[in-house]
Design a protein around this motif. Structure first.
Motif, mmCIF file in Angstrom:
data_model
loop_
_atom_site.group_PDB
_atom_site.id
_atom_site.type_symbol
_atom_site.label_atom_id
_atom_site.label_comp_id
_atom_site.label_asym_id
_atom_site.label_seq_id
_atom_site.Cartn_x
_atom_site.Cartn_y
_atom_site.Cartn_z
ATOM 1 N N GLU A 479 1.025 -1.859 -0.167
ATOM 2 C CA GLU A 479 0.240 0.023 -0.069
ATOM 3 C C GLU A 479 0.890 0.796 0.261
ATOM 4 N N GLY A 480 0.238 2.532 -0.089
ATOM 5 C CA GLY A 480 0.601 3.712 -0.726
ATOM 6 C C GLY A 480 1.417 4.363 0.975
ATOM 7 N N GLU A 481 0.770 3.983 1.733
ATOM 8 C CA GLU A 481 1.151 4.325 3.249
ATOM 9 C C GLU A 481 2.668 3.664 4.337
ATOM 10 N N THR A 482 2.922 2.595 3.230
ATOM 11 C CA THR A 482 3.537 2.035 3.792
ATOM 12 C C THR A 482 4.575 2.026 4.866
ATOM 13 N N ARG A 556 5.139 -8.874 5.161
ATOM 14 C CA ARG A 556 4.294 -7.918 6.552
ATOM 15 C C ARG A 556 4.998 -6.678 6.055
ATOM 16 N N SER A 557 3.716 -5.787 6.311
ATOM 17 C CA SER A 557 3.892 -4.361 6.338
ATOM 18 C C SER A 557 3.304 -3.729 6.971
ATOM 19 N N VAL A 558 4.105 -2.762 7.702
ATOM 20 C CA VAL A 558 3.605 -1.434 8.689
ATOM 21 C C VAL A 558 3.504 -0.496 8.152
ATOM 22 N N THR A 559 2.012 0.424 9.440
ATOM 23 C CA THR A 559 2.039 1.647 8.396
ATOM 24 C C THR A 559 1.896 2.440 9.725
#
Length: 782
Positions: A479-482, A556-559
């Motif tokens: 996603e763009g905000e990651t 895994r991605s973190v925002t």
């Protein structure tokens, strides 16, 4: 059998039939301490997590031992006044050379067979054996369920890297800085980081992590070593896989003043001479045995290639230089920190021994082990014989001066963090908006509760099979905000070359098959900060294996914002205020030059650079044309050296700075290496022969300036572009794969590349002396 070794407890390796076992070590050291009480003192400092024992049907913990060696060793006042050398031996249980050398080092001193006996009036050795779990795991009555579904089924009972709690013991020390969220920093001073008295403090966290259950050994080690008064050196003895160097010396990831840094590399020079004298001739004499061990490793890992064997005794550099990666929680990095930051204030170095790591059940080859023991005993002895002059000034015969550019990104303070520093009301696990914990004991892998996981974002898990000579691609949506993307790649069976590309097709991370096959726990962790939104691709290639590879990929991605260590780890945040420019006073004090270093901000640089060399560790001023012009003037017109490091490297690819820089002006690049937070590279210290960056539009084809490589023979070039069909041609035939074309140079050339409607970069590197090609992992913007 004992009558065959009438004069020794620990026989020479050439007389031995196997590695020294943990019970043999304990009994042997106790006997030496009883026979030589004025020279040897034996202490148990803590217990390991332990293994399940078949006979007792319970978990059996094992003592962590320290062996002190010196004259009048039981006179504590005299001991504390001596220069103390702490040596960690066998922190990874499947790296045996350190422990094998250490026990014989002690016995040789006791038997009068060592040349350093006369130095023990002034020197004390503290030998630490920190991982008994990785040692006893080879015994038939220990059980390790992690190997039930592993490709190491044939090695279920063998020496193991980790402890019985499945923690890498060289990742669990309370180092300063970034901490991998899957690790347990063993700080015995407890939550408030304040020592409450002797022993491990009662406020060592039990939640969100139970430290005394998970890392009891390291807690005791840290507490015990802090009790020594005069620790000058801390050395950690490891084993590596194939290498052209028998021993590598690695300086710790820590801040050293210049006198300590000078001493470490001066010591390296003395050690190289000692190793050449002790084992130099044996490298060729024992080449057949070394070749056989290397070939066994290649066969075991399914690699169709010839692995190198040692042809030289020694090399030295940073951890990144020598092994190509960095990590958090390392033993020497912790010990090298100041006592105020929780360390020992020591000169921290680690050593790696060639062909001393896991291959099946690790068969004992007396010819190779004898060589390894000789080399590591020589290393220990060199600490005692090293004649370092603490007051020697660092020579600067030319009187060269340097300027360090100061800027917004050169200083970091705890006040910059998005959470408070110091004590506060304790949060419990049930209060937290995310899961807590470390490893999933079912498969030994990092769970979504560790590290970056548990924060808002997303996660995926995929298992793929890659047949021989084929490749496959795993897509990763971002996603763009990651704020951060992490890919955890596990080799379930076999191994593969891996390449991570961003949505524009640019290579961001890469590692070869051998790196994956020999990685700790067969796992590679690729981390990317602020990743671009879109579909990333993880390419898995099995072009060099002899069997199908099965690879597990978890992402895994973190925002969310950065996590508070009190919530994630149970410990308070240390206060800190540090800057790259803090090195200046130390350098001035250690140098024999009058004023060898000055610190200047970008505004001051505009009016002229009053030094012979410029170090730029910050991207402050990247949009200031006058400042960039002053750097160009210093480099081109005045012939001064300009060193770009840290975020200052951005000036090379994202500003007007490189526009007028000739291609042959860039002399050397030391790349960041493997591991989370770091870019991947196979060469640890590469020389950039030539570089260029271009951008093309529909009406104006991009041109990379002509240049002549400084050392063209054996140079490899890489072109990367977001448009595969528009790759510029090289001066010689090359290979094309996806968005990358590579070719080798055999003669000097003036290179001109053209492409339409695309951006591209060209980077040329000198190949390592071994002739193994280096794969560039730098982004196109360079």
């Amino acid at each position: 059998m004992l009558e065959h070794y009438p004069n020794r407890i620990f026989p020479d390796p050439t007389d031995a039939v196997d590695y020294v076992s943990y019970p043999e070590f304990v009994q042997g050291i106790e006997e030496l301490a009883n026979e030589h009480p004025d020279t040897v003192r034996h202490v148990r400092v803590s217990e390991s997590p332990g293994w399940l024992n078949i006979a007792s049907k319970s978990v059996v913990r094992n003592d962590v031992h320290v062996v002190e060696v010196s004259d009048d060793v039981r006179d504590r006042s005299a001991f504390d006044s001596k220069e103390t050398v702490v040596a960690s031996l066998g922190i990874h249980g499947d790296e045996r050379a350190g422990a094998e050398a250490g026990v014989r080092f002690v016995e040789d001193i006791c038997r009068g067979a060592s040349d350093i006996a006369g130095t023990l009036d002034d020197t004390a050795f503290v030998l630490l054996f920190p991982n008994p779990d990785g040692w006893v795991s080879r015994l038939p009555f220990t059980v390790d369920g992690r190997f039930d579904q592993s490709r190491f089924n044939d090695a279920g009972n063998t020496f193991k890297r980790n402890t019985g709690a499945d923690h890498d013991p060289n990742r669990i020390y309370p180092t300063v800085g970034w901490i991998d969220g899957d690790h347990y920093p063993a700080e015995p001073r407890g939550t408030d980081l304040t020592d409450d008295g002797a022993g491990v403090d009662s406020d060592v966290p039990a939640e969100p992590r139970e430290y005394e259950h998970e890392v009891p050994g390291a807690l005791g080690v840290v507490e015990h070593l802090r009790g020594y008064e005069n620790v000058t050196w801390v050395a950690d003895f490891h084993g590596m896989f194939a290498s052209e160097k028998l021993v590598k010396m690695l300086t710790a990831n820590a801040t050293f003043d210049f006198s300590d840094a000078y001493a470490m590399f001066d010591f390296a020079g003395h050690l190289e001479t000692a190793l050449d004298d002790a084992v130099g001739d044996l490298l060729s004499a024992r080449k057949d045995a070394l070749d056989a061990r290397a070939q066994a490793a290649a066969s075991y890992y399914g690699l169709e290639r010839t692995l190198p064997v040692p042809t030289e005794t020694f090399a030295a550099g940073t951890i990144l230089d020598m092994v190509g990666y960095n990590s958090s929680g390392g033993f020497t990095s912790w010990a090298s920190r100041s006592p105020e930051a929780g360390g020992l204030g020591a000169r921290g170095i680690a050593f790696e021994m060639a062909l001393d790591n896991r291959v099946g059940r690790m068969s004992f080859d007396p010819t190779v082990v004898d060589l390894q023991v000789r080399a590591y005993e020589t290393t220990l002895e060199t600490f005692a014989s090293y004649p370092g002059d603490e007051d020697a000034a660092i020579g600067n015969p030319t009187g060269e001066t340097m300027a360090v550019v100061d800027g917004d990104s050169t200083r970091a303070t705890a006040s910059d963090l998005p959470y408070p520093v110091g004590d506060r009301d304790r949060a419990t696990a049930s209060d937290l908006p995310y899961l807590v914990g470390g490893r999933d004991r079912n498969d030994g892998a990092s769970s979504d509760s560790g590290g970056d996981a548990g924060n808002s974002g997303g996660s995926t898990e995929t298992r793929v099979s890659v047949p021989v000579d084929e490749q496959t691609t795993v897509p990763i949506g971002v996603e763009g905000e990651t704020r951060r993307l992490t890919a955890i790649v596990d080799a379930v069976a076999g191994a593969a070359d891996i390449t991570l590309r961003n949505p524009s097709g640019i290579v961001v991370r890469t590692a070869d098959q051998y790196t994956m096959a020999t990685a700790p726990e067969d796992r590679l962790v690729l981390g990317v900060d602020d990743p671009a939104g879109g579909t990333w691709e993880l390419e898995l290639s099995n072009k060099h294996g002899d069997r199908a590879a099965v690879i597990s990929v978890r992402t895994r991605s973190v925002t969310d914002q950065q996590r508070d260590p009190r919530d994630a780890l149970g410990y308070n945040q240390r206060d800190y205020d540090v800057s790259i420019t803090d090195v200046a006073p130390s350098y001035r004090a250690a140098s024999d030059a009058t004023n060898p270093i000055v610190v200047r901000d970008t505004d001051a640089m505009v009016s002229g650079i009053d030094a012979d060399a410029v170090v730029v560790p910050t991207d402050t001023g990247i949009d200031q044309s006058v400042y960039l012009e002053s750097l160009n003037t210093a480099l081109i017109d005045e012939g001064k050296r300009v060193v770009l490091t840290d975020s200052g490297v951005r000036l090379l690819g994202e500003s007007a700075f490189p526009v007028s820089v000739p291609g042959d002006a860039v002399q050397r690049v030391t790349q960041q290496g493997r591991g989370e937070e770091f870019r991947w590279a196979h060469g640890t210290r590469t020389t950039r022969c030539w570089t260029g960056v271009g951008r093309a539009s529909a009406n104006s084809p991009g041109v990379v300036r002509s240049g002549t490589p400084r050392r063209p023979v054996g140079c490899r070039c890489t072109v990367s572009t977001a448009t595969p069909s528009r790759l510029p041609e090289g001066p010689s035939p090359g290979t094309t794969s996806g968005r990358t074309r590579r070719w080798s140079l055999r003669e000097p050339f003036g290179y001109r590349a053209e492409a339409a409607k695309s951006s591209f970069s060209v980077v040329c590197y000198q190949l390592p002396s071994s002739g193994i090609s280096t794969r560039s992992a730098l982004p196109a913007s360079l």
